[in-house]
Design a protein around this motif. Structure first.
Motif, PDB file in Angstrom:
ATOM      1  N   PRO A  52       0.790  -1.231   0.000  1.00  0.00           N
ATOM      2  CA  PRO A  52       0.000   0.000   0.000  1.00  0.00           C
ATOM      3  C   PRO A  52       0.824   1.284   0.000  1.00  0.00           C
ATOM      4  CG  PRO A  52      -0.381  -1.281   2.009  1.00  0.00           C
ATOM      5  CD  PRO A  52       0.540  -2.061   1.152  1.00  0.00           C
ATOM      6  N   THR A  53       2.021   1.230   0.562  1.00  0.00           N
ATOM      7  CA  THR A  53       2.878   2.405   0.521  1.00  0.00           C
ATOM      8  C   THR A  53       4.290   1.991   0.130  1.00  0.00           C
ATOM      9  OG1 THR A  53       3.458   2.256   2.860  1.00  0.00           O
ATOM     10  CG2 THR A  53       1.585   3.639   2.309  1.00  0.00           C
ATOM     11  N   VAL A  54       4.866   2.754  -0.774  1.00  0.00           N
ATOM     12  CA  VAL A  54       6.260   2.569  -1.180  1.00  0.00           C
ATOM     13  C   VAL A  54       6.817   3.954  -1.469  1.00  0.00           C
ATOM     14  CG1 VAL A  54       7.828   1.641  -2.913  1.00  0.00           C
ATOM     15  CG2 VAL A  54       5.852   0.290  -2.201  1.00  0.00           C
ATOM     16  N   LYS A  55       7.987   4.221  -0.919  1.00  0.00           N
ATOM     17  CA  LYS A  55       8.636   5.500  -1.180  1.00  0.00           C
ATOM     18  C   LYS A  55      10.106   5.241  -1.476  1.00  0.00           C
ATOM     19  CE  LYS A  55       7.658   9.593   0.712  1.00  0.00           C
ATOM     20  NZ  LYS A  55       7.501  10.627   1.746  1.00  0.00           N
ATOM     21  N   PHE A  56      10.568   5.719  -2.634  1.00  0.00           N
ATOM     22  CA  PHE A  56      11.973   5.624  -3.004  1.00  0.00           C
ATOM     23  C   PHE A  56      12.643   6.948  -2.643  1.00  0.00           C
ATOM     24  CE2 PHE A  56       9.820   2.630  -5.814  1.00  0.00           C
ATOM     25  CZ  PHE A  56      10.582   1.491  -5.589  1.00  0.00           C
ATOM     26  N   LEU A  57      13.726   6.867  -1.883  1.00  0.00           N
ATOM     27  CA  LEU A  57      14.354   8.076  -1.361  1.00  0.00           C
ATOM     28  C   LEU A  57      15.757   8.327  -1.901  1.00  0.00           C
ATOM     29  CD1 LEU A  57      13.133   7.329   2.224  1.00  0.00           C
ATOM     30  CD2 LEU A  57      12.243   9.100   0.729  1.00  0.00           C
ATOM     31  N   ALA A  58      16.400   7.293  -2.408  1.00  0.00           N
ATOM     32  CA  ALA A  58      17.758   7.428  -2.948  1.00  0.00           C
ATOM     33  C   ALA A  58      17.953   6.349  -4.002  1.00  0.00           C
ATOM     34  CB  ALA A  58      18.788   7.288  -1.831  1.00  0.00           C
ATOM     35  N   PRO A  59      18.847   6.577  -4.950  1.00  0.00           N
ATOM     36  CA  PRO A  59      19.063   5.572  -5.994  1.00  0.00           C
ATOM     37  C   PRO A  59      19.799   4.343  -5.475  1.00  0.00           C
ATOM     38  CG  PRO A  59      20.550   7.424  -6.302  1.00  0.00           C
ATOM     39  CD  PRO A  59      19.642   7.782  -5.166  1.00  0.00           C
ATOM     40  N   ALA A  60      19.458   3.206  -6.055  1.00  0.00           N
ATOM     41  CA  ALA A  60      20.191   1.964  -5.801  1.00  0.00           C
ATOM     42  C   ALA A  60      21.001   1.679  -7.058  1.00  0.00           C
ATOM     43  CB  ALA A  60      19.230   0.819  -5.515  1.00  0.00           C
ATOM     44  N   ARG A  61      22.208   1.204  -6.867  1.00  0.00           N
ATOM     45  CA  ARG A  61      23.109   0.926  -7.986  1.00  0.00           C
ATOM     46  C   ARG A  61      23.464  -0.554  -8.004  1.00  0.00           C
ATOM     47  NH1 ARG A  61      23.813   5.433 -10.649  1.00  0.00           N
ATOM     48  NH2 ARG A  61      23.823   7.358  -9.489  1.00  0.00           N
ATOM     49  N   PRO A  62      23.844  -1.064  -9.176  1.00  0.00           N
ATOM     50  CA  PRO A  62      24.253  -2.463  -9.258  1.00  0.00           C
ATOM     51  C   PRO A  62      25.416  -2.750  -8.316  1.00  0.00           C
ATOM     52  CG  PRO A  62      24.169  -1.445 -11.439  1.00  0.00           C
ATOM     53  CD  PRO A  62      23.939  -0.374 -10.446  1.00  0.00           C
TER      54      PRO A  62
END
Length: 101
Positions: A52-62
């Motif tokens: 129900p809730t998802v928040k992306f706050l910073a990039p993820a890298r390989p």
């Protein structure tokens, strides 16, 4: 609380187009890994029915080590956090239901 290390290999098929010469892990890849981890840790007794809730706050890298923490909130509801070091990458909630036999 349960924790697990997530890592997206640099050869993952979603990376070449996301973005050339500056690859980022697409949010859907990270969410898929979270769902697979939750269902594996619950030994197929429960399955994810929603986020129900998802928040992306910073990039993820390989090849980045991402610590996934799962915090029970109530029956059938978990909070998740993904971090690399002190950086919070993503947070949200996961709804679960009992898997059919």
């Amino acid at each position: 609380m349960m924790s697990e290390i997530l890592n997206v290999h640099p050869t993952h098929p979603a990376l070449p187009g996301h973005f050339p010469s500056n690859p980022l892990v697409p949010g859907v890849v990270l969410l898929t890994m979270i769902i697979e981890t939750v269902e594996r840790l619950h030994v197929e007794k429960m399955r994810v029915s929603g986020m129900p809730t998802v928040k992306f706050l910073a990039p993820a890298r390989p090849d980045m080590e991402i610590m996934l923490s799962l915090i029970p909130i109530s029956t059938g509801l978990l909070k998740f956090e993904c971090r690399t070091g002190e950086i919070l990458i993503a947070t949200g909630s996961i709804e679960m239901v009992v898997s059919p036999p």
